[in-house]
Structure formats: C-alpha cells, structure tokens
Scaffold this motif. Structure first.
Motif, PDB file in Angstrom:
ATOM      1  N   TYR A  55       0.823  -1.207   0.000  1.00 36.95           N
ATOM      2  CA  TYR A  55       0.000   0.000   0.000  1.00 36.95           C
ATOM      3  C   TYR A  55       0.859   1.261   0.000  1.00 36.95           C
ATOM      4  O   TYR A  55       1.986   1.262   0.512  1.00 36.95           O
ATOM      5  N   GLU A  56       0.294   2.326  -0.554  1.00 38.41           N
ATOM      6  CA  GLU A  56       0.875   3.652  -0.380  1.00 38.41           C
ATOM      7  C   GLU A  56       0.429   4.136   0.998  1.00 38.41           C
ATOM      8  O   GLU A  56      -0.744   4.030   1.336  1.00 38.41           O
ATOM      9  N   VAL A  57       1.351   4.663   1.792  1.00 39.57           N
ATOM     10  CA  VAL A  57       1.037   4.990   3.181  1.00 39.57           C
ATOM     11  C   VAL A  57       1.382   6.442   3.502  1.00 39.57           C
ATOM     12  O   VAL A  57       2.490   6.909   3.241  1.00 39.57           O
ATOM     13  N   ARG A  58       0.405   7.123   4.080  1.00 39.00           N
ATOM     14  CA  ARG A  58       0.622   8.448   4.649  1.00 39.00           C
ATOM     15  C   ARG A  58       0.340   8.386   6.141  1.00 39.00           C
ATOM     16  O   ARG A  58      -0.571   7.687   6.570  1.00 39.00           O
ATOM     17  N   ILE A  59       1.103   9.146   6.914  1.00 39.45           N
ATOM     18  CA  ILE A  59       0.953   9.108   8.356  1.00 39.45           C
ATOM     19  C   ILE A  59       1.141  10.505   8.933  1.00 39.45           C
ATOM     20  O   ILE A  59       1.997  11.262   8.480  1.00 39.45           O
ATOM     21  N   SER A  60       0.312  10.832   9.908  1.00 41.90           N
ATOM     22  CA  SER A  60       0.407  12.139  10.556  1.00 41.90           C
ATOM     23  C   SER A  60       0.591  11.967  12.049  1.00 41.90           C
ATOM     24  O   SER A  60       0.172  10.962  12.636  1.00 41.90           O
ATOM     25  N   GLY A  61       1.228  12.964  12.667  1.00 45.28           N
ATOM     26  CA  GLY A  61       1.416  12.964  14.105  1.00 45.28           C
ATOM     27  C   GLY A  61       0.661  14.107  14.744  1.00 45.28           C
ATOM     28  O   GLY A  61      -0.159  14.767  14.102  1.00 45.28           O
ATOM     29  N   SER A  62       0.952  14.356  16.011  1.00 40.19           N
ATOM     30  CA  SER A  62       0.213  15.387  16.732  1.00 40.19           C
ATOM     31  C   SER A  62       0.731  16.793  16.453  1.00 40.19           C
ATOM     32  O   SER A  62       0.045  17.772  16.721  1.00 40.19           O
ATOM     33  N   GLY A  63       1.927  16.888  15.916  1.00 42.78           N
ATOM     34  CA  GLY A  63       2.501  18.198  15.661  1.00 42.78           C
ATOM     35  C   GLY A  63       2.728  18.453  14.178  1.00 42.78           C
ATOM     36  O   GLY A  63       2.131  17.813  13.315  1.00 42.78           O
ATOM     37  N   ALA A  64       3.620  19.381  13.908  1.00 42.41           N
ATOM     38  CA  ALA A  64       3.943  19.729  12.531  1.00 42.41           C
ATOM     39  C   ALA A  64       4.658  18.570  11.844  1.00 42.41           C
ATOM     40  O   ALA A  64       5.276  17.726  12.489  1.00 42.41           O
TER      41      ALA A  64
END
Length: 226
Positions: free
Chosen positions: A27-36
């Motif tokens: 899969y193509e994966v994008r991930i975000s965290g709590s900050g910038a």
C-alpha cells in the motif's frame, strides 16, 4: 472499494507498526502525528522508509482507508467533518496512563467505539487492530495459510465496511474473526480476556464465544470502586 492508499492518524508505536505492515503489503502509506510534519518526518523516514509524513488533512484527502491510532482521549481533537464519508478503522483503546480518568474520557453506558462513531457521525467506523500488542502485530504477521498465523477481531455495524476491513486485515498478515455489531468491540477493551492476546483463529473465536459481557461489566464496575 479497491484500497490502494492507507492513511494513519497517529505516529506512535501502533501507528508506526501498522504503517510498516501496510508498506510491506504494497500500500501507499501516509501518516500524521500530533505536531507539525517536520517534527515526525525524520522518525518516519528512519522507522518506516517509504511512508509519507503529512498533516491530517492531506492524509485523509489522499487515502482510501484511515486508521485512527491516537490516544483515545484525543479523538475529539479531530474535526468530525474531516472524516466525513470515510471508512475508518478504530485502533484506539482507553489507557489510564495516557488518557487519564476513564469517566472524563468515556461515557460508562456504551463502548469506546460506539462513542467514537457517535462523534464521527458521518463516518463509517470499524473496530480492528486494537487488542493485540504492537510488538505482536509487528512480529507475527504472516501470509495466508501459514500454520502459525494469528487472528484479529473485526467488528462494526456496516456489513460491507466490515468485510472490506476484514480483507484489509488479511492483506496485513492476519486471519479474522468477524462480527457485525460495533458494540461487540467491548470484547477487545482493556481488562477483557482478549486484550493483549495473540491467538490463532480458533483460539480467538473460542475466547469471543465464551465472553460474558455481563460479568465483564461487573468486573469493570468493581475495579472503579476499588
């Protein structure tokens, strides 16, 4: 739905492990965290090279399925409109060390996933990936047919969405025990016999079939009074 792009909101241990499994599955994966983004970019490049560090809005806009892998107490930090119309896997659990006093996070009259679904009312929520420890998720994913393959519980109210998530779980390296009732997510909450367990399909099904919801409710109530 043909899932090709996976979005993960939460760059903690569970989010990182699931990102790695999704990449391995193609899969193509994008991930975000709590900050910038720049705060997690190096971590993502180091731990899950190939995943794209991004902000929540970009993760959601460019993903076919979203995994919520943040502390449960923080899900209301996300605007419900952001996930409108999306298929979302709830991989969250209440955990006192990170979430604080349970009654300040959850209504005692329903399960955590039901409350997540009520908040994201225009989103389809399916519960999965929450009862097995992140180490087990990382180390025990195996191809279909492997005699040592473990299983995950998948449940939700929307049959088509549950089946879609079950197929996704299969591609991530696990068998599935499927229910079509989001409230059954209580079987995977901390304190239940299933929480933290790493079991094969028949073992997992046996635990679920023998789960006594009434007795579990009594145990939870007793623990609050202790």
């Amino acid at each position: 739905m043909d899932i090709k792009r996976v979005g993960i909101i939460g760059a903690g241990k569970v989010g990182i492990v699931l990102a790695g499994l999704a990449l391995k599955a193609g899969y193509e994966v994008r991930i975000s965290g709590s900050g910038a983004v720049d705060k997690i970019d190096l971590t993502i490049k180091t731990l899950v090279p190939g995943a794209i560090a991004s902000e929540n809005a970009d993760v959601v806009a460019n993903s076919d399925i979203i995994i919520l892998a943040i502390p449960l107490s923080r899900y209301k930090n996300i605007d419900p409109a952001l996930l409108k119309g999306k298929l979302v896997i709830d991989a969250m659990n209440y955990w006192w060390e990170t979430d604080g006093i349970r009654e300040e996070v959850l209504d005692p009259n329903s399960t955590s996933s039901e409350q997540v679904q009520a908040y994201f009312k225009d989103t389809t929520i399916v519960k999965a990936f929450n009862h097995m420890g992140y180490h087990n998720l990382q180390e025990e994913a195996r191809p279909a047919g492997d005699p040592k393959r473990k299983a995950l519980f998948v449940t939700g109210d929307d049959h088509e969405a549950v089946d879609e998530v079950a197929h996704f779980v299969d591609t991530m390296g696990f068998d599935q025990v499927i229910h079509y009732n989001l409230a059954d997510g209580i079987m995977t909450e901390p304190g239940s016999p299933l929480f933290g367990a790493s079991l094969k399909h028949n073992e997992l099904k046996r635990v679920i079939d023998n789960f006594d919801r009434t007795e579990f409710g009594r145990q939870i109530a007793a623990s609050k009074q202790a």
